[in-house]
Scaffold this motif. Structure first.
Motif, PDB file in Angstrom:
ATOM      1  N   GLY A 148       0.818  -1.213   0.000  1.00  0.00           N
ATOM      2  CA  GLY A 148       0.000   0.000   0.000  1.00  0.00           C
ATOM      3  C   GLY A 148       0.851   1.261   0.000  1.00  0.00           C
ATOM      4  O   GLY A 148       0.567   2.217  -0.732  1.00  0.00           O
ATOM      5  N   SER A 149       1.915   1.259   0.801  1.00  0.00           N
ATOM      6  CA  SER A 149       2.808   2.427   0.841  1.00  0.00           C
ATOM      7  C   SER A 149       3.506   2.623  -0.496  1.00  0.00           C
ATOM      8  O   SER A 149       3.645   3.759  -0.970  1.00  0.00           O
ATOM      9  N   LYS A 152       1.034   4.036  -2.965  1.00  0.00           N
ATOM     10  CA  LYS A 152       0.839   5.476  -2.753  1.00  0.00           C
ATOM     11  C   LYS A 152       1.996   6.266  -3.346  1.00  0.00           C
ATOM     12  O   LYS A 152       1.787   7.314  -3.959  1.00  0.00           O
TER      13      LYS A 152
END
Length: 172
Positions: A148-149, A152
């Protein structure tokens, strides 16, 4: 017939350890605050060159084959639109909307899939004794909870890309 394109592809593959060397140079600069320009050619020494080629080939195959599958619907849409559908569908808005939708979905799937190998080259620089398969296993393990990081980070560049697309036609 020219042998330029196949020759360029083969030459790019055999010189690909330079990219690994650049990654090593930047990694050492970030971690230790020191680097040498000779790090760029670090993988051209005996033993390291073969390992770098194996890692790069592994990476290429692990990325190229899934990307081909993800882009298969887009390719099929293009073939069907051009060859099987009669009339002015090829120039219609519906055709372009469908093409855009397939292109965005294919690209999104490819990017999301590739995030599992986001740290491959950093892991290979940090742990030089690992085999290519072990490097890929470590990368998948590292990215398991960090996808997820990374997504992003990657998608944070989307506004810049869109801005480039908006400005590009003004330059033509």
């Amino acid at each position: 017939r020219s042998i330029g394109i196949p020759f360029s592809i083969i030459a790019a593959f055999f010189f690909s350890p330079i990219i690994n060397g650049y990654i090593r140079l930047y990694y050492r600069a970030a971690c230790y605050g020191e680097f040498e320009i000779s790090d760029t050619f670090y993988y051209f020494n005996a033993g390291r060159y073969g390992r770098a080629l194996v890692l790069n080939l592994n990476y290429l195959l692990r990325m190229l084959l899934p990307a081909t599958l993800f882009y298969a619907p887009l390719i099929a849409y293009e073939i069907i639109s051009n060859n099987l559908i009669k009339g002015d569908f090829y120039g219609s808005t519906l055709y372009h909307d469908g093409y855009f939708l397939f292109a965005v979905l294919s690209s999104l799937c490819t990017v999301l899939y590739s995030l599992r190998y986001f740290t491959v080259f950093t892991v290979s620089v940090d742990n030089e004794m690992l085999s290519a398969d072990q490097v890929f296993q470590c990368s998948r393990y590292i990215m398991k909870n960090n996808t997820g990081s990374a997504a992003k980070l990657i998608f944070s560049f989307t506004p810049w890309l869109l801005l480039c697309l908006l400005v590009l036609p003004a330059q033509i």
